[in-house]
Design an enzyme around this catalytic site. Structure first.
Site, short mmCIF file in Angstrom:
data_model
loop_
_atom_site.label_atom_id
_atom_site.label_comp_id
_atom_site.label_asym_id
_atom_site.label_seq_id
_atom_site.Cartn_x
_atom_site.Cartn_y
_atom_site.Cartn_z
N ASP A 22 -38.27 33.02 -18.87
CA ASP A 22 -38.54 32.78 -17.56
C ASP A 22 -38.99 31.26 -17.20
OD1 ASP A 22 -39.75 32.74 -15.07
OD2 ASP A 22 -41.09 34.49 -15.65
N GLY A 44 -34.43 35.69 -5.96
CA GLY A 44 -33.91 34.68 -7.56
C GLY A 44 -35.41 33.89 -7.88
N VAL A 45 -34.87 32.71 -8.59
CA VAL A 45 -35.67 31.89 -9.10
C VAL A 45 -36.59 31.22 -8.06
CG1 VAL A 45 -34.18 29.89 -9.11
CG2 VAL A 45 -35.88 30.21 -10.98
N ASP A 46 -36.19 31.04 -7.12
CA ASP A 46 -36.92 30.57 -5.89
C ASP A 46 -37.94 31.48 -5.54
OD1 ASP A 46 -37.59 28.80 -3.51
OD2 ASP A 46 -35.96 29.39 -2.53
N THR A 136 -25.56 29.84 -9.63
CA THR A 136 -24.87 30.97 -10.21
C THR A 136 -25.38 32.45 -10.04
OG1 THR A 136 -26.22 30.81 -12.20
CG2 THR A 136 -24.32 29.42 -12.29
N VAL A 138 -27.23 34.19 -6.47
CA VAL A 138 -27.06 34.92 -5.10
C VAL A 138 -25.95 33.59 -4.33
CG1 VAL A 138 -27.82 34.67 -2.56
CG2 VAL A 138 -29.49 35.59 -4.65
N1 AR6 Z 1 -36.26 31.92 -14.62
C1 AR6 Z 1 -34.94 31.47 -14.86
N2 AR6 Z 1 -33.75 31.50 -14.30
C2 AR6 Z 1 -34.01 32.53 -13.43
C3 AR6 Z 1 -35.26 33.23 -12.88
C4 AR6 Z 1 -36.43 32.70 -13.56
N3 AR6 Z 1 -37.66 33.03 -13.27
N4 AR6 Z 1 -34.73 34.23 -11.98
C5 AR6 Z 1 -33.77 33.95 -11.86
N5 AR6 Z 1 -33.23 33.34 -12.52
P1 AR6 Z 1 -30.53 32.14 -7.72
P2 AR6 Z 1 -28.96 30.52 -6.34
C6 AR6 Z 1 -31.51 32.78 -12.74
O1 AR6 Z 1 -29.91 33.44 -7.14
O2 AR6 Z 1 -27.68 31.01 -6.88
C7 AR6 Z 1 -32.46 32.34 -3.48
O3 AR6 Z 1 -32.69 33.38 -2.71
C8 AR6 Z 1 -30.58 33.67 -12.06
O4 AR6 Z 1 -30.24 34.95 -13.13
O5 AR6 Z 1 -32.07 32.09 -8.12
O6 AR6 Z 1 -28.64 28.98 -6.51
C9 AR6 Z 1 -32.87 30.82 -2.57
O7 AR6 Z 1 -33.75 30.58 -1.81
C10 AR6 Z 1 -29.27 32.80 -12.03
O8 AR6 Z 1 -28.69 32.85 -13.27
O9 AR6 Z 1 -29.97 30.91 -7.26
C11 AR6 Z 1 -31.32 30.67 -2.06
O10 AR6 Z 1 -31.15 31.11 -0.81
C12 AR6 Z 1 -30.04 31.58 -11.59
O11 AR6 Z 1 -31.35 31.76 -11.99
C13 AR6 Z 1 -30.30 31.33 -2.95
O12 AR6 Z 1 -31.18 31.93 -3.83
C14 AR6 Z 1 -29.89 31.14 -10.13
O13 AR6 Z 1 -29.80 32.38 -9.33
C15 AR6 Z 1 -30.15 30.17 -4.41
O14 AR6 Z 1 -29.16 30.57 -5.07
#
Ligand code: AR6
Length: 187
Positions: A22, A44-46, A136, A138
């Site tokens: 994480d 997600g991570v955001d 990778t 959303v």
């Molecule tokens: N630590 C590490 N990796 C993570 C965590 C964490 N705590 N949580 C999720 N991931 P995403 P995007 C991974 O969807 O595709 C948001 O709503 C996850 O498994 O977070 O760039 C934003 O506001 C995946 O592999 O980011 C934007 O609208 C990776 O982080 C949109 O999503 C990225 O997934 C951005 O989409």
């Protein structure tokens, strides 16, 4: 100050470490947020970074929107804020591309998001930066293709720059970390 190293597979003479976990738990100079252009948080991570960082991170993002990016942060650009209540010192927010099938400059925009974040870390003299797998989730960028783009971008960067010294690629699951290592083996 020296901190315990984060476990993982090291590449590029130890400058790139592929790890699982994480990203919000890491005590590094900067963690990167896979944000959207509003900088107001999301899923997600955001979502995880804003939840753990708290109001201070959101307020800093609001100030940047007001003062520098009233129309939102363009894809491929990066900005830096406090990390608020997170153990990291800073958050670097960048916006990766939404996958549209590969014909909308997605590779170049993904490379740019990583490069902009690395350049911002270098400008701020930060030794360590940790990236999630931008776009990778959303945003639907294929993981294997992203791995190849990321590997190339980071290899080029470390060859030309001494700072940041250590770049962590942090995957949320071991299977994603393994997929990365298979798709983009250490040179
Ligand atoms: N630590 C590490 N990796 C993570 C965590 C964490 N705590 N949580 C999720 N991931 P995403 P995007 C991974 O969807 O595709 C948001 O709503 C996850 O498994 O977070 O760039 C934003 O506001 C995946 O592999 O980011 C934007 O609208 C990776 O982080 C949109 O999503 C990225 O997934 C951005 O989409």
């Amino acid at each position: 100050m020296s901190r315990p190293a984060i476990g993982g597979t090291a590449c590029e003479n130890g400058r790139v470490v592929v790890a699982t976990g994480d990203i919000t738990s890491l005590e590094v100079d900067a963690i990167v947020n896979a944000a959207n252009s509003t900088l107001m948080g999301g899923g997600g991570v955001d979502g995880a970074i804003h939840r753990a960082g708290g109001e201070e991170v959101l307020e800093a993002c609001k100030a940047i929107r007001r003062n520098r990016y009233p129309d939102g942060l363009p894809t491929g650009k990066a900005i830096i804020t406090t990390a608020g209540a997170l153990p990291a010192r800073f958050v670097i927010h960048t916006v990766g591309p939404i996958w549209h099938g590969g014909t909308a400059h997605e590779d170049e925009l993904l490379a740019r998001a990583y490069r902009s974040s690395l350049e911002l870390a270098a400008e701020n003299n930060l030794d360590e930066i940790a990236f999630p797998a931008i776009s990778t989730g959303v945003y639907g960028f294929p993981k294997t293709r992203a791995a190849q783009v990321v590997r190339r971008t980071i290899s080029d960067f470390v060859r030309m720059n001494e700072t940041p010294r250590t770049i962590y690629l942090v995957f949320f699951s071991a299977s994603d970390a393994n997929l990365y290592l298979q798709s983009a083996p250490c040179p």
